[in-house]
Motif scaffolding. Structure first.
Motif, mmCIF file in Angstrom:
data_model
loop_
_atom_site.group_PDB
_atom_site.id
_atom_site.type_symbol
_atom_site.label_atom_id
_atom_site.label_comp_id
_atom_site.label_asym_id
_atom_site.label_seq_id
_atom_site.Cartn_x
_atom_site.Cartn_y
_atom_site.Cartn_z
ATOM 1 N N THR A 297 2.845 7.795 2.400
ATOM 2 C CA THR A 297 2.671 6.507 3.088
ATOM 3 C C THR A 297 2.148 5.438 2.137
ATOM 4 O OG1 THR A 297 0.407 7.081 3.766
ATOM 5 C CG2 THR A 297 2.202 7.645 5.291
ATOM 6 N N LEU A 298 1.656 5.849 0.990
ATOM 7 C CA LEU A 298 1.060 4.904 0.031
ATOM 8 C C LEU A 298 1.970 4.602 -1.156
ATOM 9 C CD1 LEU A 298 -2.541 6.422 -0.152
ATOM 10 C CD2 LEU A 298 -1.731 4.549 1.307
ATOM 11 N N PHE A 299 2.712 5.623 -1.606
ATOM 12 C CA PHE A 299 3.539 5.469 -2.799
ATOM 13 C C PHE A 299 4.870 6.189 -2.614
ATOM 14 C CE2 PHE A 299 -0.933 5.671 -4.229
ATOM 15 C CZ PHE A 299 -1.052 4.403 -4.794
ATOM 16 N N SER A 300 5.898 5.650 -3.250
ATOM 17 C CA SER A 300 7.210 6.299 -3.234
ATOM 18 C C SER A 300 7.936 5.950 -4.525
ATOM 19 C CB SER A 300 8.033 5.843 -2.019
ATOM 20 O OG SER A 300 8.254 4.438 -2.065
ATOM 21 N N TRP A 301 8.920 6.784 -4.858
ATOM 22 C CA TRP A 301 9.753 6.492 -6.033
ATOM 23 C C TRP A 301 11.075 7.199 -5.925
ATOM 24 C CZ3 TRP A 301 8.005 9.116 -11.266
ATOM 25 C CH2 TRP A 301 7.991 10.494 -11.130
ATOM 26 N N VAL A 302 12.005 6.776 -6.766
ATOM 27 C CA VAL A 302 13.221 7.541 -6.992
ATOM 28 C C VAL A 302 12.899 8.451 -8.169
ATOM 29 C CG1 VAL A 302 15.641 7.475 -7.661
ATOM 30 C CG2 VAL A 302 14.720 5.705 -6.143
ATOM 31 N N HIS A 315 2.742 0.930 -1.525
ATOM 32 C CA HIS A 315 2.739 0.401 -0.165
ATOM 33 C C HIS A 315 1.334 -0.026 0.253
ATOM 34 C CE1 HIS A 315 6.768 1.893 -0.176
ATOM 35 N NE2 HIS A 315 6.368 3.150 -0.308
ATOM 36 N N ILE A 316 0.436 -0.093 -0.721
ATOM 37 C CA ILE A 316 -0.903 -0.631 -0.493
ATOM 38 C C ILE A 316 -0.803 -2.154 -0.440
ATOM 39 C CG2 ILE A 316 -3.221 -0.851 -1.488
ATOM 40 C CD1 ILE A 316 -2.805 1.905 -2.761
ATOM 41 N N ALA A 317 -1.544 -2.773 0.441
ATOM 42 C CA ALA A 317 -1.407 -4.211 0.672
ATOM 43 C C ALA A 317 -1.789 -5.050 -0.542
ATOM 44 C CB ALA A 317 -2.251 -4.625 1.880
ATOM 45 N N THR A 318 -2.705 -4.568 -1.352
ATOM 46 C CA THR A 318 -3.175 -5.334 -2.511
ATOM 47 C C THR A 318 -2.031 -5.566 -3.497
ATOM 48 O OG1 THR A 318 -5.329 -4.267 -2.295
ATOM 49 C CG2 THR A 318 -4.890 -5.421 -4.360
ATOM 50 N N PHE A 323 -4.384 -4.843 -8.169
ATOM 51 C CA PHE A 323 -4.735 -3.422 -8.060
ATOM 52 C C PHE A 323 -4.823 -2.779 -9.446
ATOM 53 C CE2 PHE A 323 -3.529 1.070 -7.761
ATOM 54 C CZ PHE A 323 -4.421 1.527 -6.801
ATOM 55 N N ALA A 324 -3.867 -3.080 -10.320
ATOM 56 C CA ALA A 324 -3.845 -2.486 -11.659
ATOM 57 C C ALA A 324 -5.071 -2.895 -12.464
ATOM 58 C CB ALA A 324 -2.571 -2.886 -12.393
ATOM 59 N N GLN A 325 -5.476 -4.163 -12.330
ATOM 60 C CA GLN A 325 -6.660 -4.626 -13.068
ATOM 61 C C GLN A 325 -7.925 -3.964 -12.537
ATOM 62 O OE1 GLN A 325 -6.528 -6.834 -15.845
ATOM 63 N NE2 GLN A 325 -8.544 -5.885 -16.016
ATOM 64 N N GLU A 326 -8.044 -3.867 -11.236
ATOM 65 C CA GLU A 326 -9.212 -3.207 -10.635
ATOM 66 C C GLU A 326 -9.246 -1.726 -11.008
ATOM 67 O OE1 GLU A 326 -8.861 -4.061 -6.485
ATOM 68 O OE2 GLU A 326 -9.678 -6.097 -6.675
ATOM 69 N N LEU A 327 -8.058 -1.108 -11.060
ATOM 70 C CA LEU A 327 -7.973 0.304 -11.407
ATOM 71 C C LEU A 327 -8.504 0.562 -12.818
ATOM 72 C CD1 LEU A 327 -6.857 3.223 -10.875
ATOM 73 C CD2 LEU A 327 -4.680 2.410 -11.863
ATOM 74 N N VAL A 328 -8.051 -0.218 -13.783
ATOM 75 C CA VAL A 328 -8.492 0.018 -15.159
ATOM 76 C C VAL A 328 -9.949 -0.373 -15.345
ATOM 77 C CG1 VAL A 328 -7.763 -2.211 -16.139
ATOM 78 C CG2 VAL A 328 -7.752 -0.151 -17.563
ATOM 79 N N ASP A 329 -10.397 -1.414 -14.652
ATOM 80 C CA ASP A 329 -11.795 -1.839 -14.762
ATOM 81 C C ASP A 329 -12.743 -0.767 -14.221
ATOM 82 O OD1 ASP A 329 -11.050 -4.234 -15.875
ATOM 83 O OD2 ASP A 329 -11.249 -5.394 -14.025
#
Length: 378
Positions: A297-302, A315-318, A323-329
């Protein structure tokens, strides 16, 4: 000629060597110099031990080019031109082939320079996007429709970066039929060729199938030896290869002798090198299969068909850049937002060719869980 910002490389220059956990690596697990030298046979060990640090041949060491040619059935050493990584091969080929009277077709998404340098050297460029809804399939009818009287070059990248898509044998044949019927060249970026699941079988490289194909590859990706900065062009067209060589006179002139010898050793031991890297990918893909099942429900890929990179839908609203910047920080885990590849939507590229990927994936999943819990509480 003024070039635009190279978004991917600029992103990496700011973050790659500061973030301790890279979930975005575009290459396979590397080797130590000691590990590779241990694979040397008597001839290459002697070459290494007696190497003098002078200029090397512009085309590349004859022994190295002969070894590379073994990857291309029917081609010989004089069908190969070595270059400094893949980037020099792209630059010199496009400079040699394109001019302001020509038109090029670029399949996207792709490594930025494939598009940017085509725009810089050609008079016009048409992009054909892979279709995610159909497994990142290339629509060959769209390629046909894009052809103009002055179309000189079709630029492709398979296994694709960042999606991991592949062309099947029939698609390759149809693409070559399109190009040959219009007397066009194909530039085939095959940097990820030979890398992927251990059960994957590889068709013959495109350069072996059509005289106007230019196949590009490199030691950086499948072999995990980006620091060597050794790449190559393979083509049946020796006249074009000489033109690309003339352009190289204005760039690096020649390659590092040290890097050429290490590349030669690695290529002679390619079965060992590739087996290890593909087994790492097997393991990491199995972890990702479980991850996407747990977090559908959060992530998908081929699921990538080849290579060691893939494009993930969040599929996260952010917004993904935030999100990527917050993740690495907060965790030191680095991903690459799709915006770096000019891809719309909440997407990011991951790389799964490294040994420490299981640890990085665990940190990512833990952070996502905490992130969502905090979001719900607020």
């Amino acid at each position: 000629m003024k070039l635009p910002t190279f978004k991917l490389e600029e992103y990496f220059s700011r973050t790659e060597f500061k973030a301790p956990y890279l979930m975005c690596c575009s290459d396979a697990e590397s080797f130590s110099l000691q590990e590779i030298l241990a694979l040397a046979d008597d001839e290459t060990r002697s070459i290494w031990e007696t190497l003098r640090l002078g200029y090397t041949q512009v085309q590349g060491s004859p022994l190295l080019r002969s070894e590379i040619a073994h990857l291309y059935p029917g081609l010989q050493a004089d069908n190969i031109l070595c270059c400094a990584g893949a980037e020099e091969g792209i630059f010199c080929t496009f400079f040699s082939l394109l001019n302001k009277e020509s038109h090029a077709i670029v399949v996207t998404p792709c490594y930025q320079s494939l598009h940017t340098l085509a725009l810089s050297f050609a008079g016009s460029v048409t992009t054909i996007a892979l279709d995610e809804a159909h497994g990142w399939k290339l629509d060959l009818d769209r390629v046909k429709d894009a052809i103009r009287p002055n179309t000189r070059l079709i630029i492709i990248n398979f296994p694709n970066n960042p999606t991991g898509a592949l062309l099947n044998e029939n698609e390759v044949k149809d693409l070559i039929d399109i190009a040959s019927s219009h007397d066009m060249y194909i530039f085939s970026d095959e940097a990820y060729r030979l890398l992927g699941s251990s059960c994957l079988t590889w068709d013959v490289p495109l350069a072996c199938l059509y005289p106007k194909v230019i196949s590009l590859s490199v030691m950086s990706k499948a072999f995990g030896m980006a620091g060597l900065r050794i790449g190559w062009i393979a083509t049946q067209n020796k006249e074009l290869l000489k033109s690309i060589e003339f352009t190289k006179y204005y760039t690096t002139i020649c390659n590092s002798g040290l890097s050429e010898v290490v590349s030669l050793i690695a290529l002679r031991a390619k079965d060992i090198v590739l087996k290890r890297n593909c087994e790492i990918i097997d393991h990491n893909l199995s972890l990702l299969d479980s991850f996407f099942s747990r977090n559908h429900t959060l992530f998908s890929w081929v699921r990538p068909a080849g290579g060691c990179v893939g494009l993930v839908n969040s599929h996260i609203a952010t917004p993904i850049d935030i999100f990527a910047q917050e993740l690495v920080d907060n965790t030191g885990v680095l991903i690459i937002p799709g915006s770096v590849f000019d891809i719309e939507g909440n997407t990011f590229r991951i790389g799964f060719g490294r040994k420490n990927f299981p640890e990085v994936l665990e940190k990512f999943e833990t952070y996502v869980s905490r992130y969502l819990n905090n979001s719900c509480q607020s």
